[in-house]
Design a protein around this motif. Sequence first.
Motif, short mmCIF file in Angstrom:
data_model
loop_
_atom_site.label_atom_id
_atom_site.label_comp_id
_atom_site.label_asym_id
_atom_site.label_seq_id
_atom_site.Cartn_x
_atom_site.Cartn_y
_atom_site.Cartn_z
N LEU A 492 0.83 -1.22 0.00
CA LEU A 492 0.00 0.00 0.00
C LEU A 492 0.85 1.26 0.00
O LEU A 492 0.52 2.25 -0.67
N THR A 493 1.98 1.26 0.77
CA THR A 493 2.81 2.46 0.80
C THR A 493 3.76 2.55 -0.39
O THR A 493 4.17 3.65 -0.78
N ALA A 498 0.30 4.94 -0.75
CA ALA A 498 -0.51 5.40 0.37
C ALA A 498 0.37 6.03 1.43
O ALA A 498 1.56 5.68 1.59
N ASP A 499 -0.19 6.95 2.18
CA ASP A 499 0.50 7.58 3.30
C ASP A 499 0.45 6.61 4.48
O ASP A 499 -0.63 6.21 4.93
N LEU A 503 -2.74 4.54 7.53
CA LEU A 503 -3.10 3.13 7.67
C LEU A 503 -3.53 2.82 9.10
O LEU A 503 -2.97 3.35 10.08
N ASP A 526 -7.70 -1.24 5.46
CA ASP A 526 -6.62 -0.55 4.75
C ASP A 526 -6.63 -0.89 3.26
O ASP A 526 -6.44 0.00 2.41
N HIS A 530 -7.02 1.99 0.47
CA HIS A 530 -5.79 2.47 -0.17
C HIS A 530 -5.26 1.61 -1.31
O HIS A 530 -4.28 2.01 -1.96
N TYR A 531 -5.86 0.46 -1.57
CA TYR A 531 -5.40 -0.36 -2.70
C TYR A 531 -5.64 0.39 -4.01
O TYR A 531 -6.60 1.18 -4.12
N ASP A 532 -4.80 0.16 -5.00
CA ASP A 532 -4.93 0.88 -6.28
C ASP A 532 -5.95 0.17 -7.18
O ASP A 532 -5.60 -0.41 -8.21
#
Length: 655
Positions: A492-493, A498-499, A503, A526, A530-532
């Motif tokens: 995720l990051t 993602a920030d 999370l 999460d 935040h997944y693309d």
Amino acid sequence: MLQTPTASKMSNLQPPSTEALDLVFWDPSGYKWNGSGDWNQWRYVSDGLGGEIGIRFGVSSGFGTFDWNNGGVAPYGSINDGTGAASFGKNEQMGMASTSVNAVRMQANRQFTSAQNNFTVELDFSRYKGSKAGGKDGVAGANTLIGLSDIYAGLTYAKTTVTITGTLADGSAASPAGWKLLNGGAAPATAGGNQPSAQLGLTNGVLQGTSTPAPGGMANSIDTVMGLVRLDAAGCKTLHLRYDIFPVGNNRAPRIDNSGLYVATAFLRKTDQPSKTDQPSKPATPSKPTIVIKDNPGKQPGSTTSYTFAVKNPDGSIAGKGCFTYETPAGGGEPKLTAFYYHDKTVGTINQTNVQTFYFNQDGGDPRFTFVTGAPAKGVCSLTADTTLPAQLTGIGGEAPQHYLGKTLDFPKLATGTSVTEESTSTPAVDLVVVIDSSVSMKDEADALDKAVGAAIKAARTKCPSDLRVTYLGIEGTFKNTRFDTTVKNYLTGTAKADESALRGRKKGTVAGGGAQEDGARAIEDVIAHYDWRPSAKRAIFFLGDEAFEGGGNDVNQEDIDAANRAIDAAKKKDVRIHTYLGTSGAKEKQRKALEKEFTRAASETGGKAFTSKDTLNGFQELLEQVICGSKSSTTTTAEFCCCQEYAEQEQAQA
């Protein structure tokens, strides 16, 4: 359309020497024969005046009861009765008027085992409100009229005689010497000369058809017109009508055909001005049909509803089709019939202008659909249908009696439009994220799960080609030599940009034991957030774990439930389906059941599917097939229901 003059339009028909009477007929709308248990049982119907009139059927001594089902029609209430209204207020009945001509109708069997048949009708006036019309309560007097119509006159098929006797208030026998018969006129002509236009005769209390046609009638008529017997001032507490039916010549058997029985109370009409006989006559106003619709009270005001129904042959094939539409008034009030059509090969098309009586009630305790219509076609002059009667359809005139024998009437169904669904030919896009609890307890299963997941996805892809994208992630840990080689946080990051501070997942080592690696609900949250995800892809998460959602453990506590609730809410908002797998663990039976309940809840509330170690993922392939194949887009178009006339008249296979 059969017509009945209203009270306000009858004065111009009145000869100077005839008194003008307004008649109020009894109201047998709720009357119907309930079966063999009704023989000799009193039933009471409204007299239209606030009182009641009792009625019961029986047979004379020496005759056995018969089955109405054997080609007949059991007695039932006919409101705004069409065949009676056709001849009411004509000929000797001029000067009489009524807003509704009501009857109890019955049709005896077509075939009897003996040369003569018999049944009786008794009337009880002990609850009758004769005082409303200047008479006495409890007796039928000079203000009371008893009517009959549509019995065979003895010219062709059969002969019917009706002997009327009665008892006075003191129980002594009544004398028919003062009774007077008032005949109506010919009913509208139909093909074959079978319209009811033979006059009735009354001699010593015996009513029977004569060889004299009613004015305008045909000489070879076989049925009688409506005759009203006006009683005298002596007043009868009870009346007894004995129907004796005999064959004529070598014809098939004695019978009656849709006979009507009427009871009416006469009121002397009060006029403010004398009749102006020099003015041209005005045409009679058609009587208002009786319409009763009892349907879902929750219907929106101003809405319209359509129902369809079918008439079936004895072999189940379609003989005729019908439809009706009603409107729930915007300003409140009773539903209004706005369209009615019925079509079959015998009558052609019957529409709303031909409707004389219409009753529709969907109440589960007393469902009933019935209608009485006139018919402009050559096949019949009127058609009666009732879902509650053994013989559900009967017709008068021409080919109708034989044509409707044995046919049944389906209860109406809500009309629906025609729907066409077209699946898109484009390849669906599906994003599937497989998330695994990376604690030590899952290590033994990780390799087996990896192989099962891989094989299932491969098989599903083969069966349902798709643009499938699968990502395998571990919670704060990975398993070597498996697809789970990336953590949720790192993906995720890194890949999804993602920030990390956004999370909810906790870092390994910050929770006792392997808790952070077992934060299943937080990991799901999460990934959802935040997944693309691809914009057009169907979204799904498959979570694999063996302990509670919040930090693991075998016990499900409120923190675990709250964590699952947050994940479920997030999934619903982002349209993500959660599928779950509960692996083996050291949980006891009670703990295991609680864990299964939460894993299943997370799946079912988001449209997903739950598995356990007992399933050994054998069903995972089927699950993925549902996810992938079910992700194909489709377009459903629904054409509105066609109009009632189009539905009734569209081509059909009819006998």
